[in-house]
Scaffold this active site. Structure first.
Site, PDB file in Angstrom:
ATOM      1  N   ASN A  11     -42.081   6.346 -17.555  1.00 32.91           N
ATOM      2  CA  ASN A  11     -40.651   6.502 -17.278  1.00 32.91           C
ATOM      3  C   ASN A  11     -39.969   5.205 -17.700  1.00 32.91           C
ATOM      4  OD1 ASN A  11     -38.070   6.878 -16.280  1.00 32.91           O
ATOM      5  ND2 ASN A  11     -38.664   6.733 -14.125  1.00 32.91           N
ATOM      6  N   TRP A  12     -39.276   5.243 -18.846  1.00 38.89           N
ATOM      7  CA  TRP A  12     -38.645   4.038 -19.366  1.00 38.89           C
ATOM      8  C   TRP A  12     -37.415   3.631 -18.554  1.00 38.89           C
ATOM      9  CZ3 TRP A  12     -38.523   4.470 -25.484  1.00 38.89           C
ATOM     10  CH2 TRP A  12     -39.838   4.530 -25.953  1.00 38.89           C
ATOM     11  N   LYS A  13     -36.943   4.522 -17.684  1.00 42.18           N
ATOM     12  CA  LYS A  13     -35.712   4.273 -16.924  1.00 42.18           C
ATOM     13  C   LYS A  13     -34.587   3.919 -17.908  1.00 42.18           C
ATOM     14  CE  LYS A  13     -38.366   3.338 -12.814  1.00 42.18           C
ATOM     15  NZ  LYS A  13     -38.363   2.764 -11.470  1.00 42.18           N
ATOM     16  N   HIS A  96     -36.003  12.158  -9.231  1.00 43.55           N
ATOM     17  CA  HIS A  96     -36.503  10.786  -9.053  1.00 43.55           C
ATOM     18  C   HIS A  96     -35.737  10.123  -7.910  1.00 43.55           C
ATOM     19  CE1 HIS A  96     -37.401   6.563  -9.871  1.00 43.55           C
ATOM     20  NE2 HIS A  96     -38.443   6.994 -10.571  1.00 43.55           N
ATOM     21  N   GLU A  98     -34.419   7.365  -7.619  1.00 44.61           N
ATOM     22  CA  GLU A  98     -33.188   6.683  -8.034  1.00 44.61           C
ATOM     23  C   GLU A  98     -32.049   7.688  -8.216  1.00 44.61           C
ATOM     24  OE1 GLU A  98     -35.976   3.321 -10.052  1.00 44.61           O
ATOM     25  OE2 GLU A  98     -34.931   4.710 -11.385  1.00 44.61           O
ATOM     26  N   GLU A 167     -43.919   9.352  -5.105  1.00 40.55           N
ATOM     27  CA  GLU A 167     -43.455   7.980  -5.350  1.00 40.55           C
ATOM     28  C   GLU A 167     -42.906   7.404  -4.056  1.00 40.55           C
ATOM     29  OE1 GLU A 167     -40.112   7.985  -8.083  1.00 40.55           O
ATOM     30  OE2 GLU A 167     -39.080   9.335  -6.723  1.00 40.55           O
ATOM     31  N   GLY A 173     -41.028  -0.509  -8.228  1.00 48.24           N
ATOM     32  CA  GLY A 173     -40.434  -1.712  -8.786  1.00 48.24           C
ATOM     33  C   GLY A 173     -40.468  -2.912  -7.859  1.00 48.24           C
ATOM     34  N   SER A 212     -45.472   1.826  -8.516  1.00 50.32           N
ATOM     35  CA  SER A 212     -45.974   0.567  -9.078  1.00 50.32           C
ATOM     36  C   SER A 212     -47.448   0.641  -9.498  1.00 50.32           C
ATOM     37  CB  SER A 212     -45.765  -0.608  -8.104  1.00 50.32           C
ATOM     38  OG  SER A 212     -44.385  -0.862  -7.928  1.00 50.32           O
ATOM     39  N   GLY A 233     -43.584   3.233 -14.329  1.00 54.60           N
ATOM     40  CA  GLY A 233     -42.295   2.626 -14.636  1.00 54.60           C
ATOM     41  C   GLY A 233     -42.449   1.420 -15.547  1.00 54.60           C
ATOM     42  N   GLY A 234     -42.322   0.217 -14.994  1.00 47.67           N
ATOM     43  CA  GLY A 234     -42.315  -1.014 -15.779  1.00 47.67           C
ATOM     44  C   GLY A 234     -43.472  -1.159 -16.746  1.00 47.67           C
TER      45      GLY A 234
END
Length: 250
Positions: A11-13, A96, A98, A167, A173, A212, A233-234
């Protein structure tokens, strides 16, 4: 134990640029070989065309980060499932944390988006998870079961076609990760709920961990019996890290 291949979805966000995307994808394609798991990258909408081209004929599938529950019409700024399908999108992240937190998405809205994806042959990656306050109050099971129940209620007839991502919001994050045992306990809870809804198909529904997961902890998390992959994610923005996670998913 799932009978399906594990799934590692990046997930590049809200990250990327034409140049950065090309460099990242080239590095991934150079290193991915023939992966033992399924791999996808979920990218910002403006880059779907670029990624469709870059990933063409590769073992990496294209994913979107959201979609509209509506098929078409006066919904400025939204993308329909049919539009995403036009770009070869195979997966779409739905609900998600977010989106729930910053855009007020409800359990019912997430269920409707799940239905829109399924109706267009796109596999929804349905996200569920609790906040730190909910966890500390002992409400983890109640929250994730409520979130998943809404999706099952609307999509029960084809629930075996979805992917679920657990999640824990407190671990996204933040660098905090649920221990493998803690993550497994929630995954087992979700599996039992799916079993009630999908009967013998429940074992084939993939439940990803999305808090994470990184190159250092992926192997231990993926070794758990009910963890069928990761929503990354990251670490998905760094080719060496993402490739290491893919290699751990056997």
């Amino acid at each position: 134990m799932t009978t399906k291949k594990k799934l590692i979805a990046g997930n590049w966000k809200m990250n990327g640029s034409l140049a950065a995307n090309e460099a990242l994808v080239k590095a991934l394609l150079q290193g991915v070989g023939t992966p033992a798991c399924e791999v996808a990258v979920c990218v910002p909408a403006p880059y779907l065309a670029q990624l469709q081209s870059l990933l063409s004929g590769s073992p990496i599938a294209l994913g979107a980060q959201d979609l509209s529950a509506q098929p078409q019409g006066a919904f400025t700024g939204e993308q329909s499932a049919a539009m995403l399908k036009d770009f070869g999108v195979r997966f779409a992240i739905v609900g998600h944390s977010e989106r729930r937190q910053y855009h007020g998405e409800t359990d019912e809205g997430v269920a409707a988006k799940t239905a829109a994806a399924l109706a267009n042959g796109i596999t929804p990656i349905v996200c569920v998870g609790e906040t730190l306050a909910e966890r500390e109050a002992g409400h983890t099971a109640e929250v994730v079961k409520r979130q998943l129940a809404a999706v099952i209620h609307v999509n029960g007839h084809c629930i075996s076609e979805i992917v679920v991502a657990y999640e824990p919001v407190w671990a996204i994050g933040t660098g905090k990760t649920a221990t493998p045992e803690l993550a497994q306990s929630v995954h087992a809870l979700l599996r039992a709920q799916l079993h009630h809804a999908a009967d013998e198909h429940a074992a084939g529904i993939r439940i990803l961990y999305g808090g994470s997961m990184n190159a250092a902890n992926a192997a231990e998390l993926l070794a758990q019996p009910d963890i069928d992959g990761g929503l990354i994610g990251g670490a998905s923005l760094k080719a060496p890290d993402f490739l290491q996670i893919i290699a751990a998913a056997r």
